[in-house]
Design a protein around this motif. Sequence first.
Motif, PDB file in Angstrom:
ATOM      1  N   SER A  76       0.808  -1.220   0.000  1.00 30.14           N
ATOM      2  CA  SER A  76       0.000   0.000   0.000  1.00 30.14           C
ATOM      3  C   SER A  76       0.845   1.275   0.000  1.00 30.14           C
ATOM      4  N   GLN A  77       2.124   1.143   0.349  1.00 35.28           N
ATOM      5  CA  GLN A  77       3.018   2.313   0.374  1.00 35.28           C
ATOM      6  C   GLN A  77       4.420   1.889  -0.060  1.00 35.28           C
ATOM      7  N   VAL A  78       5.218   2.880  -0.451  1.00 36.25           N
ATOM      8  CA  VAL A  78       6.648   2.617  -0.632  1.00 36.25           C
ATOM      9  C   VAL A  78       7.281   2.997   0.701  1.00 36.25           C
ATOM     10  N   GLY A  79       7.814   1.993   1.416  1.00 42.14           N
ATOM     11  CA  GLY A  79       8.306   2.233   2.768  1.00 42.14           C
ATOM     12  C   GLY A  79       7.151   2.302   3.749  1.00 42.14           C
ATOM     13  N   CYS A  80       7.444   2.756   4.959  1.00 42.27           N
ATOM     14  CA  CYS A  80       6.405   2.811   5.991  1.00 42.27           C
ATOM     15  C   CYS A  80       6.836   3.771   7.088  1.00 42.27           C
ATOM     16  N   LYS A  81       5.837   4.504   7.635  1.00 45.54           N
ATOM     17  CA  LYS A  81       6.148   5.480   8.686  1.00 45.54           C
ATOM     18  C   LYS A  81       6.191   4.868  10.076  1.00 45.54           C
ATOM     19  N   VAL A  82       5.575   3.687  10.207  1.00 47.89           N
ATOM     20  CA  VAL A  82       5.340   3.152  11.552  1.00 47.89           C
ATOM     21  C   VAL A  82       6.638   2.738  12.253  1.00 47.89           C
ATOM     22  N   GLY A  83       7.592   2.240  11.472  1.00 55.72           N
ATOM     23  CA  GLY A  83       8.918   1.986  12.044  1.00 55.72           C
ATOM     24  C   GLY A  83       9.016   0.850  13.046  1.00 55.72           C
ATOM     25  N   CYS A  84       8.370  -0.261  12.773  1.00 51.96           N
ATOM     26  CA  CYS A  84       8.444  -1.407  13.698  1.00 51.96           C
ATOM     27  C   CYS A  84       9.875  -1.951  13.752  1.00 51.96           C
ATOM     28  N   SER A  85      10.295  -2.329  14.964  1.00 50.83           N
ATOM     29  CA  SER A  85      11.702  -2.699  15.151  1.00 50.83           C
ATOM     30  C   SER A  85      12.041  -4.071  14.555  1.00 50.83           C
ATOM     31  N   PHE A  86      11.004  -4.865  14.201  1.00 59.67           N
ATOM     32  CA  PHE A  86      11.243  -6.211  13.671  1.00 59.67           C
ATOM     33  C   PHE A  86      11.049  -6.274  12.160  1.00 59.67           C
ATOM     34  N   CYS A  87      10.799  -5.125  11.527  1.00 55.67           N
ATOM     35  CA  CYS A  87      10.351  -5.149  10.131  1.00 55.67           C
ATOM     36  C   CYS A  87      11.368  -4.502   9.193  1.00 55.67           C
ATOM     37  N   LEU A  88      11.667  -5.205   8.138  1.00 57.45           N
ATOM     38  CA  LEU A  88      12.666  -4.727   7.193  1.00 57.45           C
ATOM     39  C   LEU A  88      12.172  -3.526   6.380  1.00 57.45           C
ATOM     40  N   THR A  89      10.877  -3.504   6.104  1.00 54.61           N
ATOM     41  CA  THR A  89      10.309  -2.373   5.347  1.00 54.61           C
ATOM     42  C   THR A  89      10.574  -1.060   6.086  1.00 54.61           C
ATOM     43  N   ALA A  90      10.533  -1.122   7.424  1.00 56.17           N
ATOM     44  CA  ALA A  90      10.687   0.079   8.236  1.00 56.17           C
ATOM     45  C   ALA A  90      12.063   0.711   8.064  1.00 56.17           C
ATOM     46  N   ARG A  91      13.028  -0.111   7.721  1.00 52.66           N
ATOM     47  CA  ARG A  91      14.416   0.347   7.650  1.00 52.66           C
ATOM     48  C   ARG A  91      14.647   1.503   6.696  1.00 52.66           C
ATOM     49  N   GLY A  92      14.000   1.415   5.541  1.00 52.06           N
ATOM     50  CA  GLY A  92      14.211   2.452   4.536  1.00 52.06           C
ATOM     51  C   GLY A  92      13.385   3.698   4.794  1.00 52.06           C
ATOM     52  N   GLY A  93      12.659   3.732   5.902  1.00 46.96           N
ATOM     53  CA  GLY A  93      11.812   4.877   6.199  1.00 46.96           C
ATOM     54  C   GLY A  93      10.614   4.936   5.271  1.00 46.96           C
ATOM     55  N   PHE A  94       9.937   6.065   5.288  1.00 47.79           N
ATOM     56  CA  PHE A  94       8.749   6.223   4.456  1.00 47.79           C
ATOM     57  C   PHE A  94       9.129   6.971   3.187  1.00 47.79           C
ATOM     58  N   VAL A  95       8.662   6.510   2.048  1.00 51.60           N
ATOM     59  CA  VAL A  95       8.935   7.221   0.800  1.00 51.60           C
ATOM     60  C   VAL A  95       7.676   7.916   0.284  1.00 51.60           C
ATOM     61  N   ARG A  96       6.651   7.128  -0.033  1.00 49.87           N
ATOM     62  CA  ARG A  96       5.395   7.775  -0.419  1.00 49.87           C
ATOM     63  C   ARG A  96       4.239   6.762  -0.406  1.00 49.87           C
ATOM     64  N   ASP A  97       3.029   7.330  -0.444  1.00 53.23           N
ATOM     65  CA  ASP A  97       1.829   6.494  -0.579  1.00 53.23           C
ATOM     66  C   ASP A  97       1.756   5.954  -1.988  1.00 53.23           C
ATOM     67  N   LEU A  98       1.153   4.799  -2.169  1.00 54.10           N
ATOM     68  CA  LEU A  98       0.825   4.352  -3.521  1.00 54.10           C
ATOM     69  C   LEU A  98      -0.547   4.921  -3.872  1.00 54.10           C
ATOM     70  N   SER A  99      -0.739   5.235  -5.156  1.00 54.56           N
ATOM     71  CA  SER A  99      -2.048   5.713  -5.605  1.00 54.56           C
ATOM     72  C   SER A  99      -2.984   4.517  -5.676  1.00 54.56           C
ATOM     73  N   ALA A 100      -4.288   4.796  -5.781  1.00 58.51           N
ATOM     74  CA  ALA A 100      -5.252   3.697  -5.929  1.00 58.51           C
ATOM     75  C   ALA A 100      -4.874   2.866  -7.161  1.00 58.51           C
ATOM     76  N   GLY A 101      -4.499   3.555  -8.239  1.00 59.66           N
ATOM     77  CA  GLY A 101      -4.126   2.861  -9.468  1.00 59.66           C
ATOM     78  C   GLY A 101      -2.927   1.934  -9.280  1.00 59.66           C
ATOM     79  N   GLU A 102      -1.961   2.390  -8.490  1.00 62.48           N
ATOM     80  CA  GLU A 102      -0.760   1.562  -8.263  1.00 62.48           C
ATOM     81  C   GLU A 102      -1.076   0.340  -7.397  1.00 62.48           C
ATOM     82  N   ILE A 103      -2.045   0.495  -6.513  1.00 61.05           N
ATOM     83  CA  ILE A 103      -2.464  -0.658  -5.688  1.00 61.05           C
ATOM     84  C   ILE A 103      -3.184  -1.670  -6.586  1.00 61.05           C
ATOM     85  N   ILE A 104      -4.092  -1.170  -7.400  1.00 59.71           N
ATOM     86  CA  ILE A 104      -4.869  -2.049  -8.288  1.00 59.71           C
ATOM     87  C   ILE A 104      -3.956  -2.725  -9.315  1.00 59.71           C
ATOM     88  N   ALA A 105      -2.985  -1.970  -9.823  1.00 64.72           N
ATOM     89  CA  ALA A 105      -2.088  -2.501 -10.864  1.00 64.72           C
ATOM     90  C   ALA A 105      -1.388  -3.778 -10.408  1.00 64.72           C
TER      91      ALA A 105
END
Length: 315
Positions: A76-105
């Motif tokens: 649903s997003q590129v990166g993530c703001k939540v920053g969970c300590s066990f999650c690799l996605t959190a490492r790169g920080g938050f980049v941006r939201d995905l658009s509805a179109g990008e989610i559907i794609a």
Amino acid sequence: MKNIPNNLKIELEEKYPIDVAKIVQIEESSDGTKKYLFEFKDGKTAEAVLLLMKDKQKDEDGNITKSEKYTFCISSQVGCKVGCSFCLTARGGFVRDLSAGEIIAQIVYLKKQNNIAQNKAVNIVYMGMGEPLDNFDNLTDAIKIISDLDGLAISTRRQTISTSGISTKIEKLGKMDLGVQLAISLHAVDDELRTELIPMNKAYNINSIIEAVKKFPIDTRKKVMFEYLVIKDKNDDIKSADKLVKLLNGIDAKVNLIFFNPFEGSSYERPSKNAMIKFQEYLLSKGLLCTIRESKGIDISAACGQLKEKVAEEK
Ligand code: SAH
Ligand code: SF4
């Protein structure tokens, strides 16, 4: 289209893009799990995973007796703001939201790439990269289009939002009454540990999440799923299991235990199989439905965030 004026072409391209995403990497596991790395127009990337839940079965004459079942795990997003300590996605920080179109794609491409018939029902879980409820408007727009009969016609009952627990957004989602399923990433039974794992717990503590879930309209045939990431010597003890039973008392809940999936640089450890089974047995003995998440795709970059990380390293 060559028979339209140039400025209209530019306007169409800007306002109505068709190819919003492309697949730049695929990893396939021996168990049928496939992990896709998508690249969007601005070069940003996110992952989606196809899970084969059941294989096609044929009788002696080659007639199909049981159809295969797919679950798509969507970002649903590129990166993530939540920053969970066990999650690799959190490492790169938050980049941006995905658009509805990008989610559907992601769904459209996964279907296409795997020759899945248009009318074949698939399950969607918003458990890829990002916090879905932090991208509320785009996500709910996407869900409406995905479920619309003129869209992808995938019922909202087959779509599950997994959230780290933004209570206010859970309530807002509940009021929309879309018919979607809810999964809560609970992971801990006391606020101290949960805040260590999910810093956002300071603002949205366990109690606020439980209260929000109690108000959420749930399909009577389904239950709210509580995801519990099990980490060795952190939350894998029977005392925690007992607290969990008490916490979920009065909620039509099922628990999904997840093995922590270690990655380089992480201080947490994977629990023993024995501890997982004991934890599960305790919950079952108290009448709480509990499954252990099958770790699919172990031989590829299993947990979300890991394929993206790998591609970045290779570059
Ligand atoms: N942001 C949402 C959805 C995406 S995370 C949420 O947190 O619910 C999807 C799932 O992956 C979550 O349940 C999360 O707990 C799990 N996860 C993240 N890192 C993990 C890891 N290292 N090992 C196992 N599961 C992990
Ligand atoms: Fe974000 Fe979910 Fe990862 Fe937490 S577990 S950082 S909420 S993607």
